[in-house]
Design an enzyme around this catalytic site. Structure first.
Site, short mmCIF file in Angstrom:
data_model
loop_
_atom_site.label_atom_id
_atom_site.label_comp_id
_atom_site.label_asym_id
_atom_site.label_seq_id
_atom_site.Cartn_x
_atom_site.Cartn_y
_atom_site.Cartn_z
N LYS A 8 -7.56 -3.45 2.43
CA LYS A 8 -6.30 -2.90 2.92
C LYS A 8 -5.99 -3.50 4.28
O LYS A 8 -6.89 -3.72 5.10
CB LYS A 8 -6.36 -1.37 3.00
CG LYS A 8 -7.50 -0.80 3.82
CD LYS A 8 -7.52 0.71 3.72
CE LYS A 8 -8.74 1.29 4.44
NZ LYS A 8 -8.79 2.79 4.33
N PHE B 31 -1.46 0.63 -10.93
CA PHE B 31 -1.87 -0.67 -10.41
C PHE B 31 -3.20 -1.17 -10.98
O PHE B 31 -3.69 -2.21 -10.57
CB PHE B 31 -1.95 -0.67 -8.88
CG PHE B 31 -2.63 0.50 -8.25
CD1 PHE B 31 -3.98 0.72 -8.39
CD2 PHE B 31 -1.88 1.40 -7.50
CE1 PHE B 31 -4.60 1.80 -7.79
CE2 PHE B 31 -2.49 2.48 -6.90
CZ PHE B 31 -3.86 2.68 -7.04
N LYS C 218 0.87 -1.19 0.00
CA LYS C 218 0.00 0.00 0.00
C LYS C 218 0.90 1.23 0.00
O LYS C 218 1.58 1.50 0.98
CB LYS C 218 -0.93 0.02 1.21
CG LYS C 218 -1.95 1.15 1.16
CD LYS C 218 -2.87 1.14 2.38
CE LYS C 218 -4.00 2.13 2.19
NZ LYS C 218 -3.54 3.51 1.95
N ARG D 169 -16.69 1.69 -3.18
CA ARG D 169 -16.02 0.82 -2.21
C ARG D 169 -16.45 -0.62 -2.42
O ARG D 169 -17.64 -0.91 -2.54
CB ARG D 169 -16.35 1.30 -0.79
CG ARG D 169 -15.25 1.01 0.22
CD ARG D 169 -15.41 1.84 1.46
NE ARG D 169 -15.10 3.24 1.25
CZ ARG D 169 -13.89 3.75 1.19
NH1 ARG D 169 -12.83 2.95 1.31
NH2 ARG D 169 -13.70 5.04 1.01
#
Length: 363
Positions: free
Chosen positions: A267, A191, A120, A261
């Site tokens: 994460k 990404f 991350k 979302r």
């Protein structure tokens, strides 16, 4: 006309006895006058007659793209505005946020074996729409032409990244309006390819081929590896955090890109983080006497508390102004919903502004 050096400040006499303080912090100019403070737009878009007096109308118009500071501002949460950094046209366009995929936090409730794992990055999320970089809120990042050279005319999702433990430096560069050479310190780390209707494995392979074949000078692709189970996950998390990284991202195999979302993207971090709005400055004592001691902040639900750790000496000398959205880390929430052991991370330039609410708690 004179200018204000980065990190410097000047005084300008106002209508009262006390002069107004003008500052330049990483290319973001501010003034202590009410006209500057009360504008409901992002701080890097604000100007006032005192800044124009010092810097000149032309410099301010090039920086914020507007000549009218007298019109009442619209609530930022309802009508964000975007302007070209070089335009002198006073017309503004309603900002449309890009259709980004956003993550949920992993709560130890999903077996991540076989999921695609990557670091991350502690940078600024950026959506390349084929012509320019956009923030999460749809505001443009004014990158130099040489930085965007060879990028495609199709969307790419990624992060503007200046390296581990360099979040604040990255923010100070991307929010500047002058397309400076400081962008040479950054890379656009790709990404995902949102425009491809294909499983994740095909999209990330496409990103890798593009970077390796076309070789954009300031673009990289983010490496992923399959997670072999919870032990592998925790080992990799410890390794990344030990190097100063923020945590890990896990992507479900075969998942499609979707806006909003999603539980296909998780994460994983040892510490939690959140965003808060600065509502006041607490004076320092002892070693910090004469400068900031802590930031008084509030969460979206009105919970108020102070953040006094994690601030550098320079940030205490030139703290984030009232109304600024910051990111902070914390261990857990108390029973009253107050973050425990909050630590300042930096200014959040791509977060939605808060509407003022009645204070709920104070710690």
């Amino acid at each position: 006309m004179a200018d204000i050096a980065d990190g410097a400040q000047v005084e300008v006499k106002g209508s009262g006895a006390k002069p107004y303080i003008l500052k330049n912090t990483g290319g973001v100019y501010s003034c202590s006058c009410p006209a500057w403070r009360n504008q409901s737009v992002a701080i890097e878009r604000r100007t006032c007659k005192h800044l124009r007096k010092v810097r000149g109308d032309a410099a301010e118009e090039a920086r914020v793209g507007s000549t009218d500071t007298s019109a009442p501002a619209q609530p930022a949460a309802r009508s964000a505005r975007a302007r070209s950094g070089t335009s002198t046209d006073t017309e503004s366009e309603t900002v449309t946020a890009p259709p980004l995929l956003l993550a949920h936090s992993w709560e130890n409730d999903v077996d991540l074996t076989g999921w695609w794992m990557s670091e991350k990055l502690d940078g600024v999320r950026a959506y390349w729409d084929g012509k320019q970089f956009l923030s999460r809120q749809g505001n443009p990042f004014l990158a130099p032409d040489w930085f965007t050279a060879k990028l495609p005319n199709t969307p790419l999702d990624g992060e503007l990244f200046g390296g581990r433990k360099k979040f604040q430096r990255t923010v100070s560069i991307v929010r500047r309006q002058d397309r400076s050479d400081d962008w040479k310190e950054l890379a656009f780390v790709v990404f995902d390819a949102p425009g491809m209707d294909a499983p994740f494995e095909e999209r990330i392979a496409h990103c890798q081929r593009f970077v390796e074949d076309v070789a954009p000078p300031y673009t990289e692709w983010l490496q992923h590896e399959p997670c072999r189970g919870v032990d592998h996950l925790r080992q990799e998390l410890a390794r990344v955090e030990g190097l100063g990284g923020e945590g890990l991202m896990l992507r479900r195999p075969g998942s499609r890109y979707e806006a909003g979302r999603s539980h296909t993207l998780l994460k994983v971090k040892s510490f939690k983080d959140d965003e808060a709005r600065v509502v006041g400055h607490v004076a320092g004592a002892g070693r910090h006497k004469g400068r900031l001691g802590a930031l008084e902040v509030e969460l979206r639900d009105g919970t108020r508390f102070s953040v006094g750790t994690g601030l550098s000496d320079q940030e205490r000398e030139n703290p984030p102004s009232v109304g600024t959205i910051i990111t902070f880390r914390y261990q857990e929430l108390s029973n009253d919903g107050v973050p425990r052991f909050p630590s300042y991370v930096g200014v959040r330039i791509d977060a939605a502004p808060f509407e003022p609410v009645a204070p709920r708690k104070r710690a």
